[in-house]
Design a protein around this motif. Sequence first.
Motif, short mmCIF file in Angstrom:
data_model
loop_
_atom_site.label_atom_id
_atom_site.label_comp_id
_atom_site.label_asym_id
_atom_site.label_seq_id
_atom_site.Cartn_x
_atom_site.Cartn_y
_atom_site.Cartn_z
N THR A 280 -10.84 -9.67 6.88
CA THR A 280 -11.33 -8.46 6.23
C THR A 280 -10.12 -7.58 5.91
OG1 THR A 280 -13.47 -8.49 7.35
CG2 THR A 280 -12.73 -6.38 6.48
N VAL A 281 -9.98 -7.20 4.66
CA VAL A 281 -8.85 -6.37 4.26
C VAL A 281 -9.35 -5.11 3.56
CG1 VAL A 281 -7.21 -8.28 4.07
CG2 VAL A 281 -8.55 -7.65 2.08
N ARG A 282 -8.60 -4.04 3.76
CA ARG A 282 -8.87 -2.77 3.08
C ARG A 282 -7.85 -2.61 1.97
NH1 ARG A 282 -11.43 1.50 5.09
NH2 ARG A 282 -9.64 2.89 4.89
N VAL A 283 -8.36 -2.27 0.78
CA VAL A 283 -7.54 -2.29 -0.43
C VAL A 283 -7.66 -0.96 -1.16
CG1 VAL A 283 -7.19 -3.44 -2.64
CG2 VAL A 283 -7.79 -4.79 -0.63
N GLU A 284 -6.51 -0.43 -1.54
CA GLU A 284 -6.45 0.83 -2.30
C GLU A 284 -6.56 0.54 -3.78
OE1 GLU A 284 -2.89 4.10 -3.21
OE2 GLU A 284 -2.61 2.51 -1.73
N THR A 285 -7.49 1.19 -4.47
CA THR A 285 -7.62 1.07 -5.92
C THR A 285 -7.50 2.46 -6.55
OG1 THR A 285 -10.01 1.47 -6.12
CG2 THR A 285 -9.33 -0.76 -5.49
N GLN A 286 -7.49 2.51 -7.86
CA GLN A 286 -7.43 3.80 -8.54
C GLN A 286 -8.63 4.67 -8.21
OE1 GLN A 286 -6.91 4.09 -12.72
NE2 GLN A 286 -4.77 3.52 -12.69
N SER A 287 -9.77 4.03 -7.90
CA SER A 287 -10.99 4.80 -7.67
C SER A 287 -11.31 4.98 -6.20
CB SER A 287 -12.17 4.12 -8.37
OG SER A 287 -12.38 2.83 -7.84
N GLY A 288 -10.42 4.54 -5.30
CA GLY A 288 -10.67 4.70 -3.89
C GLY A 288 -10.43 3.41 -3.12
N VAL A 289 -10.79 3.41 -1.85
CA VAL A 289 -10.56 2.26 -0.97
C VAL A 289 -11.81 1.40 -0.91
CG1 VAL A 289 -10.06 1.54 1.41
CG2 VAL A 289 -8.86 3.51 0.41
N ILE A 290 -11.62 0.07 -1.05
CA ILE A 290 -12.72 -0.87 -0.89
C ILE A 290 -12.37 -1.86 0.22
CG2 ILE A 290 -13.55 -0.67 -3.27
CD1 ILE A 290 -12.10 -3.28 -3.92
N GLU A 291 -13.40 -2.49 0.78
CA GLU A 291 -13.20 -3.43 1.88
C GLU A 291 -13.69 -4.81 1.45
OE1 GLU A 291 -13.51 -2.11 6.12
OE2 GLU A 291 -15.27 -3.45 6.05
N PRO B 115 0.82 -1.22 0.00
CA PRO B 115 0.00 0.00 0.00
C PRO B 115 0.85 1.26 0.00
CG PRO B 115 0.11 -0.91 2.20
CD PRO B 115 0.81 -1.90 1.30
N ARG B 116 0.30 2.31 -0.58
CA ARG B 116 0.91 3.63 -0.47
C ARG B 116 0.30 4.40 0.70
NH1 ARG B 116 0.06 5.75 -6.53
NH2 ARG B 116 -2.07 5.24 -5.88
N ASN B 117 -0.89 3.97 1.11
CA ASN B 117 -1.64 4.59 2.19
C ASN B 117 -1.50 3.72 3.44
OD1 ASN B 117 -3.64 5.44 3.97
ND2 ASN B 117 -5.20 5.71 2.39
N PRO B 118 -1.02 4.26 4.57
CA PRO B 118 -0.81 3.44 5.77
C PRO B 118 -2.09 2.90 6.38
CG PRO B 118 -0.48 5.77 6.27
CD PRO B 118 -0.62 5.67 4.78
N ASP B 119 -3.25 3.42 5.96
CA ASP B 119 -4.53 2.98 6.52
C ASP B 119 -5.12 1.78 5.78
OD1 ASP B 119 -4.49 5.01 8.42
OD2 ASP B 119 -5.44 6.44 7.05
N VAL B 120 -4.44 1.28 4.75
CA VAL B 120 -4.96 0.13 4.00
C VAL B 120 -3.92 -0.99 4.02
CG1 VAL B 120 -6.38 1.60 2.54
CG2 VAL B 120 -4.11 0.95 1.75
N ASP B 121 -4.35 -2.17 3.57
CA ASP B 121 -3.49 -3.36 3.63
C ASP B 121 -2.71 -3.60 2.35
OD1 ASP B 121 -4.34 -4.41 6.30
OD2 ASP B 121 -6.30 -4.38 5.30
N PHE B 122 -3.33 -3.30 1.20
CA PHE B 122 -2.68 -3.56 -0.09
C PHE B 122 -3.12 -2.52 -1.11
CE2 PHE B 122 -3.24 -7.77 1.85
CZ PHE B 122 -1.94 -8.26 1.80
#
Length: 276
Positions: free
Chosen positions: A96-107, A53-60
Motif C-alpha cells: 500500500t503506497v500513498r501518492v501525492e498528486t496535483q489534486s491531493g493524496v491518494i492511497e 515526494p515533496r511531502n514527507p508523509d507520502v511515498d511518491f
Amino acid sequence: MLLRFTKMHGIGNDFMVIDLVSQHAHIQAKHVRQWADRHTGIGFDQLLIVEPPRNPDVDFRYRIFNADGSEVEQCGNGARCFARFVLDKRLTTKRTVRVETQSGVIELTIRPDGQISVDMGAPRLQPTEIPFQADREALSYPVEVQGRTVELAAVSMGNPHAVLRVEAIESAPVHELGALLEQHPRFPQRVNVGFLQVVDRHNARLRVWERGAGETQACGTGACAAAVAAIRQGWMDSPVQIELPGGRLSIEWAGAGQPVIMTGPAVRVYEGQVRL
C-alpha cells in the motif's frame, strides 16, 4: 540521453511510465506530444511520471500529462499502473503506497489477487470545486450546447467530469457531444465527458471522452464519477460494476463525504528506451 520507460495499460487506457526517481530528465510538452503520436512515436493516452515526494508523509509524487502535452490533476487507471510500476521496479516493497498528486493524496493497494484498489478520496460536488459554473449544487444541470439542452451531472474526482445518461452507449454521440462539452465555457478547466448506460442496479456501461485525449478505451476517474452520479440520482446502488470498451472496473461509494474505492487490473506491456 537515453531515458528508460515502461508501456502499460489499465483495461485499454494506455500509458508511457517514466521513473524520475532513479533517472533525471526535464520533460517538456513537446516531448509528450512527440512520444504520444501513435504513428511516429510510442503512442499513449497519458504519460505518467514517478517522482520523489515533496511531502514527507507520502511515498511518491505522481504527475500525469495528456497526449496533447497538458498536465492534469488525476487519472484512475494510471494510478493503478503507477502502483504496479513502483512495485515491479522495486522502488518500494510496500503493498500500500500513498501518492501525492496535483489534486491531493491518494492511497493505492495491490491485493493478493493482483488487482489494484485505489482510494480516490471523496468526490467534490460543489460547482466551485469541480470547477463548473452554476449558482448552487444540484444532482444534475441543464446545459445549452449549440441550440439544444442536455442534462448532465457534474463531479470532480480530482479532475472535472460531466456524466450524461444515455439509452445505449453504441449510439451515444460521444465524439460530437464529447468534443463540444469538453470546451464548454461553463467548465473553465475543460471537462471529461462520460456517457453512461445503466443496465441494472449494480451494472452499467460507459464510454468517456477525455479532455486532451479524445475517446479512450477506459477512464478510471470517469468510472468513479459515473458511479457517484448514478448512486446520487437513485439509479444504482454500491458496489457498481462499470463496463468500459477496454474492460471492467468495480466502484464502491458509501455516500456523501465518503471516499470512492476503485478496483481493477494494471498490465505491463513492454520496456523501452527513448532518446531525449
